[in-house]
Design an enzyme around this catalytic site. Structure first.
Site, PDB file in Angstrom:
ATOM      1  N   CYS A  81      22.282  44.143 -74.254  1.00 37.45           N
ATOM      2  CA  CYS A  81      22.461  42.857 -74.937  1.00 37.45           C
ATOM      3  C   CYS A  81      21.365  41.880 -74.516  1.00 37.45           C
ATOM      4  CB  CYS A  81      23.860  42.306 -74.700  1.00 37.45           C
ATOM      5  SG  CYS A  81      24.291  40.958 -75.845  1.00 37.45           S
ATOM      6  N   HIS A 191      26.354  46.666 -77.487  1.00 39.59           N
ATOM      7  CA  HIS A 191      27.091  46.965 -76.255  1.00 39.59           C
ATOM      8  C   HIS A 191      27.581  48.411 -76.290  1.00 39.59           C
ATOM      9  CE1 HIS A 191      27.496  42.885 -74.521  1.00 39.59           C
ATOM     10  NE2 HIS A 191      27.401  42.498 -75.785  1.00 39.59           N
ATOM     11  N   GLU A 193      29.067  49.945 -73.994  1.00 42.19           N
ATOM     12  CA  GLU A 193      30.365  49.997 -73.305  1.00 42.19           C
ATOM     13  C   GLU A 193      31.515  49.561 -74.191  1.00 42.19           C
ATOM     14  OE1 GLU A 193      29.114  45.717 -72.656  1.00 42.19           O
ATOM     15  OE2 GLU A 193      28.140  47.664 -72.952  1.00 42.19           O
TER      16      GLU A 193
END
Length: 210
Positions: A81, A191, A193
């Site tokens: 990011c 992202h 994750e």
């Protein structure tokens, strides 16, 4: 098992990154200790918030020096990011602010009717991408209002013995950089994750490069 350090720089909630790396089988530590950062197989540089604020927090833990030292030794670094954005020359959020200048380009407001760009988007990855191996057709989760709209590979001088960066793009109002793969330095605007199975596979692919 690869040892991964997630850089602790008080930049948003990074525990989801730690959990995602644990999930794919890495040995993960959240720290800014220079010795641990340098000893790890891979370093993750996350970033949540405004460009300048993230830069201040990263400089406070001497991230610029640590990243330079790792890259000089061919040691893997992954930005996420704003962790991607700060690798470019500058950001223009709340004024013009210097980045780490690993790649040419400016991080500017996306020219879209609605910002932030929030949600799942497809990406356009190069055929020989390592990060997107087997997942080039998947969607990834983005949350951002600013992005790099120029191609850093096109802006770099050609060298017969140096491969140019591989750049992956996505679109929101305009085409922007979604990921860069540049030897030991890689980064994603989205992202991983928070990107489900596709994000987990991307992290697995990155770890396999270390």
């Amino acid at each position: 098992m690869k040892k991964i350090v997630v850089l602790a720089a008080e930049s948003g909630n990074v525990h989801s990154v730690v959990r995602a790396l644990h999930h794919v089988g890495a040995d993960v530590e959240l720290t800014a200790d220079p010795d641990a950062v340098m000893a790890a197989d891979g370093l993750v540089v996350p970033g949540v918030g405004a460009f300048a604020a993230v830069m201040d927090k990263l400089r406070a833990v001497k991230a610029d020096r640590l990243i330079e030292r790792r890259l000089a030794g061919g040691r893997g670094v992954l930005g996420i990011c704003v962790g991607l954005q700060v690798m470019f020359e500058q950001g223009t959020e709340y004024g013009v602010h210097e980045g780490f200048a690993q790649w040419p380009g400016s991080v500017d407001l996306l020219p879209a009717a609605i910002v932030p760009h929030m949600g799942w988007s497809l990406v356009d990855a190069p055929a020989d991408s390592q990060l997107f191996n087997s997942i080039a057709d998947e969607r990834f989760y983005f949350v951002h209002s600013y992005g790099v709209q120029s191609d850093p590979a096109a802006a770099l001088p050609r060298h017969p013995h140096i491969e140019p960066p591989l750049v992956t793009f996505a679109e929101h109002g305009a085409r922007f950089v979604a990921a860069v793969e540049n030897g030991p330095l890689m980064a994603t605007q989205f992202h991983p994750e928070k990107s489900g199975d596709a994000g987990a596979q991307l992290l697995t692919n990155w770890i396999a490069t270390l």
